[in-house]
Design a protein around this motif. Structure first.
Motif, short mmCIF file in Angstrom:
data_model
loop_
_atom_site.label_atom_id
_atom_site.label_comp_id
_atom_site.label_asym_id
_atom_site.label_seq_id
_atom_site.Cartn_x
_atom_site.Cartn_y
_atom_site.Cartn_z
N ASN A 345 -7.78 -1.91 -8.04
CA ASN A 345 -8.41 -2.84 -9.02
C ASN A 345 -9.24 -2.30 -9.89
OD1 ASN A 345 -10.86 -3.23 -7.86
ND2 ASN A 345 -10.25 -4.97 -6.64
N SER A 346 -9.78 -2.90 -10.88
CA SER A 346 -10.65 -2.59 -11.91
C SER A 346 -12.15 -2.20 -11.32
CB SER A 346 -11.01 -3.69 -12.92
OG SER A 346 -11.33 -4.65 -12.42
N LYS A 347 -12.49 -2.55 -10.16
CA LYS A 347 -13.77 -2.29 -9.44
C LYS A 347 -13.41 -0.96 -8.57
CE LYS A 347 -15.79 -6.68 -9.51
NZ LYS A 347 -14.57 -7.72 -9.53
N GLY A 348 -12.52 -0.43 -8.58
CA GLY A 348 -12.00 0.74 -7.68
C GLY A 348 -11.49 0.36 -6.10
N ARG A 349 -11.55 -0.90 -6.03
CA ARG A 349 -11.07 -1.32 -4.60
C ARG A 349 -9.65 -1.15 -4.56
NH1 ARG A 349 -13.97 -2.86 -0.22
NH2 ARG A 349 -13.09 -5.01 -0.27
N PHE A 350 -9.18 -1.03 -3.13
CA PHE A 350 -7.72 -1.04 -2.75
C PHE A 350 -7.35 -2.56 -2.58
CE2 PHE A 350 -6.31 3.43 -2.84
CZ PHE A 350 -7.65 4.08 -2.64
N ASP A 351 -6.58 -3.14 -3.10
CA ASP A 351 -5.91 -4.49 -2.71
C ASP A 351 -4.50 -4.28 -2.32
OD1 ASP A 351 -8.15 -5.91 -4.14
OD2 ASP A 351 -7.19 -6.04 -6.02
N VAL A 352 -4.31 -4.85 -1.00
CA VAL A 352 -2.87 -4.67 -0.51
C VAL A 352 -2.15 -5.56 -1.22
CG1 VAL A 352 -1.65 -4.95 1.57
CG2 VAL A 352 -3.99 -4.06 1.63
N VAL A 353 -0.91 -5.10 -1.72
CA VAL A 353 0.10 -5.72 -2.41
C VAL A 353 1.24 -5.82 -1.72
CG1 VAL A 353 -0.87 -5.17 -4.74
CG2 VAL A 353 0.71 -3.53 -3.64
N TRP A 354 1.43 -5.11 -0.49
CA TRP A 354 2.67 -5.37 0.21
C TRP A 354 2.32 -5.02 1.86
CZ3 TRP A 354 7.53 -1.88 0.96
CH2 TRP A 354 8.47 -2.30 1.61
N ASN A 355 2.39 -6.06 2.62
CA ASN A 355 2.04 -5.80 3.92
C ASN A 355 3.07 -6.33 4.91
OD1 ASN A 355 0.98 -5.65 6.59
ND2 ASN A 355 -0.68 -7.15 6.11
N PRO A 356 4.10 -5.35 5.26
CA PRO A 356 5.32 -5.95 5.98
C PRO A 356 5.07 -6.53 7.35
CG PRO A 356 5.46 -3.52 5.17
CD PRO A 356 4.21 -3.88 4.97
N GLY A 357 3.86 -6.06 7.95
CA GLY A 357 3.30 -6.93 9.04
C GLY A 357 4.28 -6.26 10.31
N VAL A 358 4.64 -5.17 10.10
CA VAL A 358 5.15 -4.57 11.38
C VAL A 358 4.65 -3.16 11.84
CG1 VAL A 358 7.56 -5.60 10.86
CG2 VAL A 358 6.96 -3.24 9.98
N ARG A 359 4.71 -2.84 13.07
CA ARG A 359 4.40 -1.55 13.71
C ARG A 359 5.77 -0.78 13.57
NH1 ARG A 359 1.33 -0.53 19.26
NH2 ARG A 359 3.61 -1.12 20.28
N LEU A 360 5.51 0.34 13.09
CA LEU A 360 6.70 1.13 12.56
C LEU A 360 6.76 2.38 13.74
CD1 LEU A 360 9.22 1.17 10.77
CD2 LEU A 360 7.90 2.31 9.28
N LYS A 361 8.05 2.62 14.31
CA LYS A 361 8.02 4.04 15.11
C LYS A 361 8.09 5.29 13.83
CE LYS A 361 11.32 4.47 18.19
NZ LYS A 361 10.68 4.98 19.34
N PRO A 362 7.46 6.55 14.45
CA PRO A 362 7.49 7.39 13.66
C PRO A 362 8.72 8.10 13.80
CG PRO A 362 6.40 8.08 15.75
CD PRO A 362 6.66 6.46 15.82
N ASP A 363 9.23 8.59 12.65
CA ASP A 363 10.79 9.14 12.37
C ASP A 363 10.21 10.65 11.67
OD1 ASP A 363 13.31 9.96 12.32
OD2 ASP A 363 13.83 8.70 10.70
N PRO A 364 9.46 11.70 12.38
CA PRO A 364 9.01 12.86 11.56
C PRO A 364 10.10 13.88 11.04
CG PRO A 364 8.44 13.23 13.95
CD PRO A 364 9.10 11.50 13.77
N TYR A 365 11.37 13.63 11.65
CA TYR A 365 12.35 14.60 11.17
C TYR A 365 13.45 13.63 10.52
CZ TYR A 365 10.77 18.45 13.94
OH TYR A 365 9.91 19.50 14.39
#
Ligand code: ACM
Length: 384
Positions: A345-365
């Motif tokens: 935002n204009s103050k240099g803070r990060f506003d969350v605009v999308w929060n799926p609300g899930v814990r995601l498994k890693p898929d590194p490949y």
């Protein structure tokens, strides 16, 4: 090594050089966790004893320090590294000593070592979400600019695949030295102005980030005209910029300083009380913090920091991290994480605009590299 009265651990981040800004937050996150564990009585009655070296943002210095920690100081576990070039420099040493590196940084994926625990986001845990957000709300005509090393090359390759899948266009791709000069920036900005992208995707890291953002704004290209998307522009890089230079920038990460979760607020308050009220708190610091707690829980169960004893326990423990509960996927040594997208935002803070609300498994490949396979995998992850 488990000395007579302490558990010695290596702590290896850059306190000087181009990525000192972000890595000093990772060092602080590591120390905060070590102090919390020691204040609570240590592990099996013994405190953790950190041996701290400066990697100086240089892969050769990282490797020399890893050799010193594992060979001379006889530690078995190292917490450290930001740039993928430094992780790749350190890992062969860690493997040859049969040690364990805990790596708290987002990276390009496509890697697995049993001797590394990856606690930053893999591309399916930050880039997929960033790309989906960009293509839906910002645009698909993209220009890519990065620092000149492995993470930006590999990340841009993945982003190009996403752009093509979404019928967008990559209008240009440029690389800057890690410490860009004014002439390097001018040339890239001229190229960007000619290409007229809807979004600039930056994989520039460290202090070069502030130089790039400031030069773009100084060239008269406004944040509304050209939003900048980046996975390596965190609270630490924004803190190094002129006010307003990062406005409207977009990023994805499992943690932001502005998260409203009680565990996140508690972490930010403890961090600031310990290191200063004006210190930026980053996803890298949060990963550095929770990975030490995961290690301590595993060490408590194993009773030994010997690699064959410790690794199976690291793969079993869970910790209520500031971002949400985390654990390590035993299939690939990467963490299950909570993706989020934020806009500055204009103050240099990060506003969350999308929060799926899930814990995601890693898929590194990237077994499921399509943007839309993500939701199926996400549903699966919710039940894990
Ligand atoms: C990175 O080099 N993994 C940011």
């Amino acid at each position: 090594m488990a000395g007579p009265s302490t558990w010695r651990v290596g702590v290896l981040f850059s306190q000087t050089g181009v990525t000192a800004g972000i890595e000093s937050t990772q060092l602080d996150g590591t120390m905060l966790a070590i102090e919390e564990i020691n204040d609570a009585g240590g592990v099996r009655g013994k405190p953790l004893e950190p041996l701290i070296y400066d990697g100086r943002s240089d892969p050769k210095v990282f490797r020399a320090n890893a050799e010193r920690l594992l060979g001379h100081d006889r530690v078995r576990v190292i917490f450290g590294c930001y740039m993928s070039s430094t992780r790749k420099a350190v890992l062969p040493t860690v493997e040859s000593f049969r040690g364990l590196l805990f790596y708290p940084t987002l990276y390009e994926g496509f890697e697995y070592s049993p001797h590394c625990i990856y606690t930053g986001a893999a591309p399916n845990q930050n880039m997929v979400q960033l790309a989906k957000y960009l293509f839906e709300f910002v645009g698909t005509r993209i220009y890519m600019v990065g620092s000149n090393y492995v993470y930006p090359y590999e990340t841009n390759r993945i982003m190009s695949d996403f752009v093509v899948q979404s019928r967008g266009r990559v209008l240009g791709e440029s690389y800057l030295p890690l410490e860009p000069r004014a002439g390097d920036l001018d040339k890239v900005i001229r190229d960007i102005a000619k290409a007229k992208p809807e979004v600039l995707f930056s994989t520039v890291v460290g202090s070069g980030t502030a130089r790039l953002y400031e030069a773009i704004r100084a060239a008269g290209i406004s944040p509304r005209e050209l939003p900048i998307a980046s996975l390596t522009t965190s609270e630490a890089e924004v803190a190094e910029m002129a006010p307003g230079a990062a406005e409207n920038s977009i990023t994805a990460a499992p943690f932001f300083e502005s998260l409203g979760l009680p565990a996140a607020k508690k972490f930010v308050a403890a961090y600031r009380a310990r290191f200063g009220e004006d210190r930026p708190v980053t996803a890298g610091a949060e990963a550095a913090y929770f990975q030490v707690h995961l290690f301590a829980r595993a060490l408590e169960r194993a009773g030994s920091d010997n690699f064959p004893d410790l690794l199976p326990e690291v793969r079993k423990v869970e910790f209520a991290a500031p971002q949400g509960p985390v654990r390590i996927d035993p299939e690939n040594n990467h963490a299950l994480l909570w993706p989020r997208v934020a806009r500055v935002n204009s103050k240099g803070r990060f506003d969350v605009v999308w929060n799926p609300g899930v814990r995601l498994k890693p898929d590194p490949y990237f077994v499921a590299p399509s943007l839309d396979d993500w939701s199926a995998e996400m549903a699966q992850a919710t039940h894990s």
